[in-house]
Scaffold this motif. Structure first.
Motif, mmCIF file in Angstrom:
data_model
loop_
_atom_site.group_PDB
_atom_site.id
_atom_site.type_symbol
_atom_site.label_atom_id
_atom_site.label_comp_id
_atom_site.label_asym_id
_atom_site.label_seq_id
_atom_site.Cartn_x
_atom_site.Cartn_y
_atom_site.Cartn_z
ATOM 1 N N SER A 54 0.921 -1.122 0.083
ATOM 2 C CA SER A 54 0.252 -0.029 -0.025
ATOM 3 C C SER A 54 1.005 1.190 -0.056
ATOM 4 N N SER A 55 2.092 1.192 0.536
ATOM 5 C CA SER A 55 2.780 2.273 0.701
ATOM 6 C C SER A 55 4.196 2.408 0.287
ATOM 7 N N ASP A 56 4.502 3.282 -0.732
ATOM 8 C CA ASP A 56 6.060 3.114 -1.023
ATOM 9 C C ASP A 56 6.952 3.358 0.136
ATOM 10 N N GLU A 57 6.596 4.117 1.064
ATOM 11 C CA GLU A 57 7.451 4.300 2.179
ATOM 12 C C GLU A 57 7.783 2.981 3.277
ATOM 13 N N PHE A 58 6.684 2.421 3.350
ATOM 14 C CA PHE A 58 6.824 1.033 4.270
ATOM 15 C C PHE A 58 7.573 0.245 3.103
ATOM 16 N N PRO B 31 -0.394 3.254 5.703
ATOM 17 C CA PRO B 31 -0.068 4.448 4.922
ATOM 18 C C PRO B 31 -0.297 3.823 3.374
ATOM 19 N N THR B 33 0.351 4.960 -0.888
ATOM 20 C CA THR B 33 0.548 5.964 -2.063
ATOM 21 C C THR B 33 -0.132 5.778 -2.954
ATOM 22 N N THR B 110 2.451 9.724 -0.358
ATOM 23 C CA THR B 110 2.192 8.623 0.549
ATOM 24 C C THR B 110 1.616 9.333 1.756
#
Lengths: 351, 351, 351
Positions: A54-58, B31, B33, B110
């Motif tokens: 779901s998250s590029d950061e994660f 989170p 994105t 994000t």
């Protein structure tokens, strides 16, 4: 082609049992480039919430360059391409084995797919036979992204065609932990349990533990058709209401698989990456209007070489109304009528 | 966790009234994105046509780097994350206040979300209480993209738990124009009314004016579920048909909000950016099969420091069949049964 | 605008017959930037599998920089923008002619659209008239991506308005092969028939040949509304169930067009690029629940200047239940009741 060849002469009739030869490699058509659109649609069609997807950061905090496409979406793309060549004339999808994800699929990747025929066994009726294939998906660099064996029962075109030599491949009952392939760079040492949604790490789970994922989703025709088309799966049975009096379409088994996996977030939020499917059965058909729930059972726990990463082997069961967590088969040893899917898979989890 | 903890031990039961403490900050999970996929889906699910959110060229001519995600989509993403922590055991979503968009969300951002508990008030029944939270969404740089206060009525788990000290936050009845935050760089000096779709500028609207947006959309189950899942809103009531005899699912109030806002293009095509929600009530439930229409009333007009940009405060009312433009409440002071939503917001418009 | 102008004073009433003047150029509102999201949605809404529009790798091997948006998606975007100005008060969509794709639409392109009034003819009833327009879509560089003529029957607002001078444009019965515009760089010399999905090249087709595309898709309300909204087509009749007792919505003719074209993959997998529409009629209405099938007839074969690329002119017919391949009109010369669409177009195919 002569004009009197008939109006269906140009269309694909699919392969029949006698059209397969052990050792043949079939290149499946229509490569597919994935974008953020496929990702967003997956998240609109299923309640998918695993943070790594779901998250590029994660994903970056977990050692990946960005968030990959959900693993089952990659599976559906590779699988969908094989349908016109493998299962157009299939009577039944009998099983999966030795499925492994070998490399994440990222936005911009172009996926193609091929299948090697690894086994053939004509049924005693002489009308059908079992075809075993090993299907491999590759990206634009020619690198394998996933592979799986499956076997289907296929009709014969010509009942008088001679039976081929029987070859039944030896397929492992489950993928050994040491054969699991880690997504390159994966590292859960700095895993953020708060952002992931649950505090449970691998050591919080015990073999034999049953998890009821609680939530239910009632399925609509428009949704399963959009999903199945997105994977370019052409099986008529999912789209054409006319053969059945109730006008229902048989829902692609992979739709139930993705729905159950997404529902399993509630209790298994940290089972992030799918790395293998050991086996799977679509035990009863699913139709629009059914409300799908899921439960899981912990089957095995293993170490991996990746930092902070363990492996958990799970049975994921999808049920429709009437199904209960932990109830799989009746006293006769057969699946209960409410059980839609029995899937045995490996996922990666922070230790 | 012991094996006999039961199959629901790993799942999230949600917080009950006694689990909240004023001053607590809850980090919400998962989170997200966003890509062009979320944008395209928003435009497939709602008849959204505001040019700034449709065209990179139009956005650049308005001083932004590119077209942002529709403001209500940003709201839904931030809101959706708070559901498992704030409203899973809610009996009612009582209201919104002091909502402000602080920074546009662009493709590639994000978003994460957190909520501070700003008030608690146990109800006289002793069975429930009102929880007030201020929720903030942040992008990958830690910069706030939006914030809002909302309050919900939440069940107690243990009716004997002592009542907390009552704290009721002071919330502004509306966001003052000087508190509105302009999207960085916004400039409507060279606004193209032809491409935007309507000739009306801010000075063409008068306080008290009522606008009937005319068009209606009949809602389908597949659509509202896809929308609600896209925002990773996990509230069971939107997905599970089994609790109701008519098999209908309660439609997420935000779906009605987005539908009404999109319909308001016809008459308010130049009300481009949402910058604040002053208050809002979901006054009656909406179900699949309902045909949603919308009308607006101009409440206030204000200046802003951005070149060529004014602010218009609007009441946006969504109605189902039977509703009429301008008709909101009955003689008893209660909302009419056809009124689904009464939303009070600020938007930016060329002067 | 005075407050007593009424609640619909700000909304777009659409143009009536007397509002058109030959030679007028109408700039249509709401430019649109396309992303991978539009592509993915197109592939979820239709069983689209043409390889050039699915794979960046296949597109590059065919001389294009990357995979373009499906040609009919480009058509729908350009067409959709014209609806509020051309067909909001239309009684009937009478026909198309001289449609040509002039340049592929790629992810990131921003499309706008304008129409020139090229003909007017009041009907003898004095209540309606025929408006002929030539609509052009342009990208962010101002370069035309497609153009088409269409004519619609539009109501008069004021029956006493004088009839305009009759101007009926001369429209070609079909686009001459030498007028077809090749997508820049297109080259099928190294065409991969295996990845494309079928072995048939242009020389395998004969004029007069009829192809039954076999597969059927049953249409759902949610799907056609999502598609039609995605193209920002605002025609009420596709979204509002209230005018009809059976609560069905008339399906946008373009939805049937895209469905039939996608189904035609089975037999015409190598008819890759649409380059012209010679004419088209939506011969009967389509509603949710209808099962759409398609058949094609080869009308003409031509050379093109692009390497390895030929042109095939096809009649594409969409039918609902009861329709049969090759059956178009009854003995009375009228379209059979099961025929939904009769479309005459040019596509590019490897020679």
């Amino acid at each position: 082609m002569p004009k009197d060849a008939g109006p269906q002469a140009k269309t694909n009739p699919g392969r029949f049992f006698e059209d397969y030869t052990v050792g043949d490699v079939i290149q499946h058509a229509v490569p597919r480039t994935v974008s953020g659109g496929e990702r967003a649609l997956y998240h609109a069609l299923y309640p998918a919430r695993h943070a790594l997807y779901s998250s590029d950061e994660f994903a970056r905090a977990s050692g990946l360059p960005e968030s990959p496409l959900d693993d089952l979406a990659a599976f559906h793309i590779v699988f969908g391409k094989s349908v016109p060549d493998v299962s157009l004339n299939a009577v039944a999808n009998l099983g999966y084995a030795e499925a492994r994800w070998l490399r994440p699929v990222y936005v911009g990747d172009t996926i193609r797919s091929s299948s090697e025929v690894i086994g053939l066994k004509q049924n005693s009726s002489g009308k059908t036979g079992v075809v075993y294939v090993r299907t491999t998906g590759r990206n634009q660099h020619g690198l394998a992204v996933m592979e799986f064996a499956r076997w289907v029962m296929v009709r014969k075109r010509d009942l008088d065609a001679p039976a081929p030599e029987t070859v039944v491949p030896e397929l492992a009952p489950s993928v050994k932990p040491e054969k699991l392939v880690m997504p390159g760079g994966i590292d859960f040492s700095a895993y953020d349990f708060v952002q992931a949604g649950e505090p449970h790490r691998l050591s919080d789970y015990q073999v034999g533990e049953v998890i009821d994922h609680v939530d239910g989703v009632t399925i609509e025709e428009a949704e399963h058709m959009m999903a199945t088309r997105l994977w370019q799966n052409t099986s008529k049975t999912h789209f054409d209401a006319t053969p059945r009096e109730d006008r229902k379409r048989l829902i692609y088994g992979g739709h139930v698989m993705s729905m159950a996996r997404a529902l399993s977030f509630n209790g298994l939020a940290n089972a992030q990456c799918l790395v293998a499917i050991n086996g799977g059965s679509h035990t009863n058909p699913c139709f629009a209007g059914d409300t799908v729930r899921a439960w899981s059972e912990v089957l095995e726990i293993a170490e991996t070489p990746a930092p902070g990463v363990g492996a958990i082997r799970l049975r994921l069961v999808a049920v429709k109304e009437g199904g209960m967590a932990g109830q799989l088969k009746g006293e006769d040893g057969k699946y209960l009528p409410h059980v839609l899917l029995d899937l045995d898979y490996w996922a990666l989890m922070p230790v």
